[in-house]
Design an enzyme around this catalytic site. Sequence first.
Site, PDB file in Angstrom:
ATOM      1  CE1 TYR A 114      -1.490   0.126 -12.278  1.00  0.00           C
ATOM      2  CE2 TYR A 114      -2.143  -1.540 -10.519  1.00  0.00           C
ATOM      3  CZ  TYR A 114      -1.656  -0.160 -10.641  1.00  0.00           C
ATOM      4  OH  TYR A 114      -1.688   0.769  -9.820  1.00  0.00           O
ATOM      5  CD  GLU A 152      -2.164   0.197  -6.295  1.00  0.00           C
ATOM      6  OE1 GLU A 152      -1.437  -0.032  -7.657  1.00  0.00           O
ATOM      7  OE2 GLU A 152      -1.775   0.144  -5.094  1.00  0.00           O
ATOM      8  CG  HIS A 174      -4.913  -2.477  -6.764  1.00  0.00           C
ATOM      9  ND1 HIS A 174      -3.607  -2.599  -5.923  1.00  0.00           N
ATOM     10  CD2 HIS A 174      -5.996  -1.872  -5.882  1.00  0.00           C
ATOM     11  CE1 HIS A 174      -3.991  -2.012  -4.915  1.00  0.00           C
ATOM     12  NE2 HIS A 174      -5.298  -1.833  -4.908  1.00  0.00           N
ATOM     13  CD1 TRP A 212       0.958   4.031  -9.444  1.00  0.00           C
ATOM     14  CD2 TRP A 212       0.216   3.689  -7.271  1.00  0.00           C
ATOM     15  NE1 TRP A 212       1.989   4.056  -8.478  1.00  0.00           N
ATOM     16  CE2 TRP A 212       1.250   3.865  -6.937  1.00  0.00           C
ATOM     17  CE3 TRP A 212      -0.875   3.612  -6.045  1.00  0.00           C
ATOM     18  CZ2 TRP A 212       2.091   3.585  -5.977  1.00  0.00           C
ATOM     19  CZ3 TRP A 212       0.009   3.357  -4.976  1.00  0.00           C
ATOM     20  CH2 TRP A 212       1.379   3.194  -4.779  1.00  0.00           C
ATOM     21  CG  ASN A 248      -0.659  -2.112  -1.797  1.00  0.00           C
ATOM     22  OD1 ASN A 248      -1.744  -1.578  -2.371  1.00  0.00           O
ATOM     23  ND2 ASN A 248       0.542  -2.241  -2.743  1.00  0.00           N
ATOM     24  CD  GLU A 249      -0.876  -4.365  -5.641  1.00  0.00           C
ATOM     25  OE1 GLU A 249       0.278  -4.708  -5.868  1.00  0.00           O
ATOM     26  OE2 GLU A 249      -1.265  -3.368  -6.395  1.00  0.00           O
TER      27      GLU A 249
END
Length: 422
Positions: A221, A248, A219, A277, A154-155
């Site tokens: 955001y 996400e 992801h 998420w 993850n990330e």
Amino acid sequence: MRRLFAIVLSAVLALFVVPAFAQGASAASDGFSVQGGKIYDANGNQFVPVGVNHAHAWYPSQTQSFADIRAAGANTVRVVLSGGRYGTNSASDVSAVIERCKQNQLVCVLENHDTTGYGEDGSARSLASAAQYWTSIASALRGQERYVMINIGNEPFGNSGYQNWTRDTIAAIQTLRGAGLSHTFVVDAPNWGQDWSFTMRDNAQTVAAADSNVVFSIHMYGVFDTAAEVRAYLDSFTSRRLPIMVGEFGDNHSDGNPDEATIMSYTRSQGLGMLGWSWSGNGSGVEYLDMVNGFSANSLTPWGQRFVNGADGLKARNAPVASVYGGDGGGDGGAGTAPNGYPYCTSASSDPDGDGWGWESNASCVVRGSSVDTGSGGGSGGGSTAPNGYPYCASASSDPDGDGWGWENSASCVVRGSSADR
């Protein structure tokens, strides 16, 4: 994305791909595959992962969440695991997670959360460490290629050291292939998953050239707070026929306000995967990212209401389950196809006499879970029914030509275990 959960953490080979047929790629011998920027399941049907992230590593007792996520309309669940940073999910625990996914007709995207923010967060672990975790639980993963994708880390980088993303990603993939893991691998972008440096974007082709069964995951955001940014990033992959998914995203975040409407609508129109998420359990200031309150499926948060019931959300998409579960592969909507080749009924009320067969859109359909679907019901001949809806033969001698079909009680029957028994 940086995230903290309200929990005491200390307690806790490349695939051979042949040209695609009109309906999808030729069936892979062991599981998912990628071709031309699309994901195909083990039956060669296109699959679009649509679903939710679930924080299993921190909340291992919340097993009802798998059924609740499926009931919300997901066909995929991305499951948080840890190889030591947040406790260790053992091989037996991972096997149990996979079984819950299978019981609920969910594709499991298993991710190692230990790598989150590596290079910037001193507690984060490297992709090499993540690869060692996967090899340590390889016994739980081998043989599950039809149901599982492995999200290696993850990330895997924060905002420092991300220049090593390409090298370290390829090395981790090679380690896993060397351990005999033939799954489709999902690789996250650096920069806390958001790739503001375009490291993954600009080096994805190099990774794809090193291994032909990799899906890239971005992801979204605060970096993706405009429609133009969302579309441009996804287009940069699809235009090169590289598989991309949004692994996400949320409707709000401390680093900015993501454009969730475009993320949801554009992934839908482009046939790309999206995983929101997260189901529940966020804390320390990011509780707004919970989709349900306290893991209760009956208590949707505003974000959950938007993601599940809003425009381009789970209910609107009605994403088919993977065809290995009896679905009809990719696409938007549709109830899926039963093992006997008939479509599933969209409503059990289409079967007024309860025999497992219904009638919709001027055609026969199968009630999901009925005797016709599972082969568990009664019938003449052998006392039970094959998955194709025909009764089992009481005796194999009823099939003199050995084609799997017999004749008993003035009706066709199926020899159990034969080529016709599917």
